[in-house]
Design a protein around this motif. Structure first.
Motif, PDB file in Angstrom:
ATOM      1  N   GLY A  11      -7.381   3.723  -1.152  1.00  0.00           N
ATOM      2  CA  GLY A  11      -6.645   3.213  -2.368  1.00  0.00           C
ATOM      3  C   GLY A  11      -6.047   3.543  -3.094  1.00  0.00           C
ATOM      4  N   LYS A  12      -6.866   4.509  -3.721  1.00  0.00           N
ATOM      5  CA  LYS A  12      -6.966   5.252  -4.996  1.00  0.00           C
ATOM      6  C   LYS A  12      -5.588   6.793  -4.694  1.00  0.00           C
ATOM      7  CE  LYS A  12      -9.216   3.295  -8.098  1.00  0.00           C
ATOM      8  NZ  LYS A  12      -8.305   2.810  -8.990  1.00  0.00           N
ATOM      9  N   VAL A  13      -4.763   7.068  -5.493  1.00  0.00           N
ATOM     10  CA  VAL A  13      -4.030   8.859  -5.562  1.00  0.00           C
ATOM     11  C   VAL A  13      -5.190  10.200  -5.904  1.00  0.00           C
ATOM     12  CG1 VAL A  13      -2.602   9.809  -6.396  1.00  0.00           C
ATOM     13  CG2 VAL A  13      -1.930   7.299  -6.340  1.00  0.00           C
ATOM     14  N   SER A  14      -5.297  10.706  -4.371  1.00  0.00           N
ATOM     15  CA  SER A  14      -5.936  11.929  -5.252  1.00  0.00           C
ATOM     16  C   SER A  14      -5.851  13.054  -5.612  1.00  0.00           C
ATOM     17  CB  SER A  14      -6.229  12.247  -3.645  1.00  0.00           C
ATOM     18  OG  SER A  14      -7.061  13.189  -2.885  1.00  0.00           O
ATOM     19  N   PHE A  15      -4.221  12.956  -5.455  1.00  0.00           N
ATOM     20  CA  PHE A  15      -3.195  14.016  -5.856  1.00  0.00           C
ATOM     21  C   PHE A  15      -1.981  13.583  -6.560  1.00  0.00           C
ATOM     22  CE2 PHE A  15      -1.123  14.540  -1.663  1.00  0.00           C
ATOM     23  CZ  PHE A  15      -0.318  15.516  -1.954  1.00  0.00           C
ATOM     24  N   ARG A  16      -1.006  13.729  -7.730  1.00  0.00           N
ATOM     25  CA  ARG A  16      -0.048  13.443  -7.985  1.00  0.00           C
ATOM     26  C   ARG A  16       0.595  14.683  -8.369  1.00  0.00           C
ATOM     27  NH1 ARG A  16      -0.761   8.897 -12.354  1.00  0.00           N
ATOM     28  NH2 ARG A  16      -1.973  10.411 -14.207  1.00  0.00           N
ATOM     29  N   THR A  17       2.430  14.966  -7.954  1.00  0.00           N
ATOM     30  CA  THR A  17       2.570  16.055  -9.325  1.00  0.00           C
ATOM     31  C   THR A  17       3.438  15.344 -10.578  1.00  0.00           C
ATOM     32  OG1 THR A  17       4.945  15.648  -7.664  1.00  0.00           O
ATOM     33  CG2 THR A  17       3.507  16.932  -6.588  1.00  0.00           C
ATOM     34  N   LEU A  18       3.313  16.570 -10.805  1.00  0.00           N
ATOM     35  CA  LEU A  18       3.574  16.210 -12.555  1.00  0.00           C
ATOM     36  C   LEU A  18       5.319  16.008 -12.439  1.00  0.00           C
ATOM     37  CD1 LEU A  18       2.271  18.743 -14.235  1.00  0.00           C
ATOM     38  CD2 LEU A  18       1.389  16.283 -13.826  1.00  0.00           C
ATOM     39  N   ALA A  19       6.013  14.475 -12.754  1.00  0.00           N
ATOM     40  CA  ALA A  19       6.939  14.379 -12.559  1.00  0.00           C
ATOM     41  C   ALA A  19       7.862  14.957 -13.585  1.00  0.00           C
ATOM     42  CB  ALA A  19       7.182  13.046 -13.162  1.00  0.00           C
ATOM     43  N   ASP A  20       9.195  15.023 -13.200  1.00  0.00           N
ATOM     44  CA  ASP A  20      10.720  15.968 -13.308  1.00  0.00           C
ATOM     45  C   ASP A  20      10.053  17.164 -13.427  1.00  0.00           C
ATOM     46  OD1 ASP A  20      11.968  13.521 -13.746  1.00  0.00           O
ATOM     47  OD2 ASP A  20      10.690  12.909 -15.915  1.00  0.00           O
ATOM     48  N   LEU A  21       9.655  17.636 -12.951  1.00  0.00           N
ATOM     49  CA  LEU A  21       9.411  19.070 -12.642  1.00  0.00           C
ATOM     50  C   LEU A  21      10.123  20.010 -10.952  1.00  0.00           C
ATOM     51  CD1 LEU A  21       5.708  19.556 -13.964  1.00  0.00           C
ATOM     52  CD2 LEU A  21       7.638  20.424 -15.277  1.00  0.00           C
ATOM     53  N   GLU A  70      -1.899  17.196 -10.412  1.00  0.00           N
ATOM     54  CA  GLU A  70      -3.242  16.639 -11.445  1.00  0.00           C
ATOM     55  C   GLU A  70      -3.898  16.093  -9.676  1.00  0.00           C
ATOM     56  OE1 GLU A  70      -2.075  14.675 -15.355  1.00  0.00           O
ATOM     57  OE2 GLU A  70      -1.343  13.706 -13.266  1.00  0.00           O
ATOM     58  N   ILE A  71      -5.592  16.184 -10.174  1.00  0.00           N
ATOM     59  CA  ILE A  71      -6.285  15.695  -8.882  1.00  0.00           C
ATOM     60  C   ILE A  71      -6.927  15.106  -9.853  1.00  0.00           C
ATOM     61  CG2 ILE A  71      -7.951  15.768  -7.173  1.00  0.00           C
ATOM     62  CD1 ILE A  71      -6.155  17.447  -6.442  1.00  0.00           C
ATOM     63  N   GLN A  72      -7.519  13.666  -8.811  1.00  0.00           N
ATOM     64  CA  GLN A  72      -7.684  12.374  -9.694  1.00  0.00           C
ATOM     65  C   GLN A  72      -9.548  12.367  -9.264  1.00  0.00           C
ATOM     66  OE1 GLN A  72      -7.658   7.422 -10.255  1.00  0.00           O
ATOM     67  NE2 GLN A  72      -7.270   8.000  -9.065  1.00  0.00           N
ATOM     68  N   ILE A  73     -10.844  13.097 -10.229  1.00  0.00           N
ATOM     69  CA  ILE A  73     -11.315  12.738  -9.704  1.00  0.00           C
ATOM     70  C   ILE A  73     -12.635  11.533 -10.387  1.00  0.00           C
ATOM     71  CG2 ILE A  73     -11.531  15.214 -10.238  1.00  0.00           C
ATOM     72  CD1 ILE A  73     -12.718  15.625 -12.272  1.00  0.00           C
ATOM     73  N   ARG A  74     -13.433  11.598 -10.186  1.00  0.00           N
ATOM     74  CA  ARG A  74     -15.063  10.996 -11.359  1.00  0.00           C
ATOM     75  C   ARG A  74     -16.129  11.088 -10.660  1.00  0.00           C
ATOM     76  NH1 ARG A  74     -16.109   4.531  -9.035  1.00  0.00           N
ATOM     77  NH2 ARG A  74     -16.638   5.669  -6.814  1.00  0.00           N
ATOM     78  N   ALA A  75     -16.661  11.634 -11.904  1.00  0.00           N
ATOM     79  CA  ALA A  75     -18.234  12.115 -12.329  1.00  0.00           C
ATOM     80  C   ALA A  75     -19.236  11.624 -11.731  1.00  0.00           C
ATOM     81  CB  ALA A  75     -17.952  13.055 -13.627  1.00  0.00           C
ATOM     82  N   GLU A  76     -18.975  10.349 -12.671  1.00  0.00           N
ATOM     83  CA  GLU A  76     -20.693   9.218 -12.048  1.00  0.00           C
ATOM     84  C   GLU A  76     -19.625   8.185 -10.994  1.00  0.00           C
ATOM     85  OE1 GLU A  76     -20.310   7.769 -15.813  1.00  0.00           O
ATOM     86  OE2 GLU A  76     -21.760   9.054 -16.381  1.00  0.00           O
ATOM     87  N   THR A  77     -20.212   8.194  -9.951  1.00  0.00           N
ATOM     88  CA  THR A  77     -19.966   7.645  -9.221  1.00  0.00           C
ATOM     89  C   THR A  77     -19.960   5.612  -9.387  1.00  0.00           C
ATOM     90  OG1 THR A  77     -21.778   7.093  -7.601  1.00  0.00           O
ATOM     91  CG2 THR A  77     -19.586   8.773  -7.330  1.00  0.00           C
ATOM     92  N   ASN A 131     -19.374   4.489 -12.297  1.00  0.00           N
ATOM     93  CA  ASN A 131     -18.884   3.511 -12.931  1.00  0.00           C
ATOM     94  C   ASN A 131     -16.704   3.529 -11.943  1.00  0.00           C
ATOM     95  OD1 ASN A 131     -16.621   3.269 -15.202  1.00  0.00           O
ATOM     96  ND2 ASN A 131     -18.345   5.005 -16.662  1.00  0.00           N
ATOM     97  N   GLU A 132     -16.981   2.178 -12.030  1.00  0.00           N
ATOM     98  CA  GLU A 132     -15.496   1.566 -11.787  1.00  0.00           C
ATOM     99  C   GLU A 132     -14.798   2.630 -12.375  1.00  0.00           C
ATOM    100  OE1 GLU A 132     -15.707  -2.462 -10.056  1.00  0.00           O
ATOM    101  OE2 GLU A 132     -17.656  -1.984  -9.070  1.00  0.00           O
ATOM    102  N   ASP A 133     -14.567   2.881 -13.378  1.00  0.00           N
ATOM    103  CA  ASP A 133     -13.760   2.508 -14.652  1.00  0.00           C
ATOM    104  C   ASP A 133     -13.951   4.251 -14.737  1.00  0.00           C
ATOM    105  OD1 ASP A 133     -12.285   0.768 -14.803  1.00  0.00           O
ATOM    106  OD2 ASP A 133     -14.278  -0.366 -16.530  1.00  0.00           O
ATOM    107  N   GLY A 134     -14.604   4.707 -14.372  1.00  0.00           N
ATOM    108  CA  GLY A 134     -15.029   6.490 -14.844  1.00  0.00           C
ATOM    109  C   GLY A 134     -14.074   7.529 -14.632  1.00  0.00           C
ATOM    110  N   PHE A 135     -12.696   6.970 -13.409  1.00  0.00           N
ATOM    111  CA  PHE A 135     -11.564   7.835 -12.965  1.00  0.00           C
ATOM    112  C   PHE A 135     -10.719   8.538 -13.763  1.00  0.00           C
ATOM    113  CE2 PHE A 135     -12.558   4.204  -9.840  1.00  0.00           C
ATOM    114  CZ  PHE A 135     -12.274   5.422  -8.282  1.00  0.00           C
ATOM    115  N   SER A 136     -10.438   9.899 -13.853  1.00  0.00           N
ATOM    116  CA  SER A 136      -9.646  11.044 -14.514  1.00  0.00           C
ATOM    117  C   SER A 136      -8.775  11.510 -13.742  1.00  0.00           C
ATOM    118  CB  SER A 136     -10.417  11.625 -15.095  1.00  0.00           C
ATOM    119  OG  SER A 136     -11.496  12.618 -15.482  1.00  0.00           O
ATOM    120  N   TRP A 137      -7.874  11.941 -14.179  1.00  0.00           N
ATOM    121  CA  TRP A 137      -7.181  13.843 -13.739  1.00  0.00           C
ATOM    122  C   TRP A 137      -7.092  15.029 -14.016  1.00  0.00           C
ATOM    123  CZ3 TRP A 137      -4.207  12.001 -10.057  1.00  0.00           C
ATOM    124  CH2 TRP A 137      -3.995  10.468 -10.026  1.00  0.00           C
ATOM    125  N   MET A 138      -7.395  15.472 -13.246  1.00  0.00           N
ATOM    126  CA  MET A 138      -7.562  16.999 -13.814  1.00  0.00           C
ATOM    127  C   MET A 138      -6.665  17.918 -13.690  1.00  0.00           C
ATOM    128  SD  MET A 138     -10.959  19.250 -12.383  1.00  0.00           S
ATOM    129  CE  MET A 138     -11.966  18.585 -13.518  1.00  0.00           C
TER     130      MET A 138
END
Length: 126
Positions: free
Chosen positions: A46-56, A67-74, A76-83
């Motif tokens: 249900g989460k996006v694993s990757f996404r291209t940077l728009a309008d490129l 960008e790749i979606q990651i979560r360092a602390e499993t 933490n339900e709000d701990g998602f970030s984009w790398m």
């Protein structure tokens, strides 16, 4: 563009040793994205694993910044970030998505929708 969309699974260890996950790749709101339909504890279904940077670069056959979606602390339900620092492209001759990230190149092969949806009936990877 339509041929690049569909269901794909990782060929190697992009998600970790021995992990088999499934993505539904689509083009939405100006960018390509891979939505997990089978995930893991880091980035569940249900989460996006990757996404291209728009309008490129919209020619997805060429490497496109992503960008790749990651979560360092499993826990933490709000701990998602984009790398940033990834690139993705669709290789038409092999019918695979290629993600370049962490100094490696990872491929995702097309699967039939039925296979992906059957896999989604099971639990996410640990």
């Amino acid at each position: 563009m339509r041929i690049s969309q569909g269901y794909f699974t990782n060929d190697g260890d992009f998600f970790g040793p021995g992990r088999k996950e499934y993505l539904h790749v689509t083009f939405k709101t100006g960018s390509w994205q891979g939505l997990k339909i089978v995930g893991d504890t880091n980035v569940p279904r249900g989460k996006v694993s990757f996404r291209t940077l728009a309008d490129l670069n919209l020619d997805i056959n060429n490497p496109t910044p992503a960008e790749i979606q990651i979560r360092a602390e499993t826990w933490n339900e709000d701990g998602f970030s984009w790398m940033e620092g990834a690139s993705v492209r669709f290789d038409s001759p092999s019918d695979k998505w290629i993600i370049n990230f962490w100094g490696g190149s990872f491929s995702f092969s097309r699967v039939q929708e039925e296979e992906a949806l059957n896999a989604a009936k099971g639990a996410d990877q640990e």
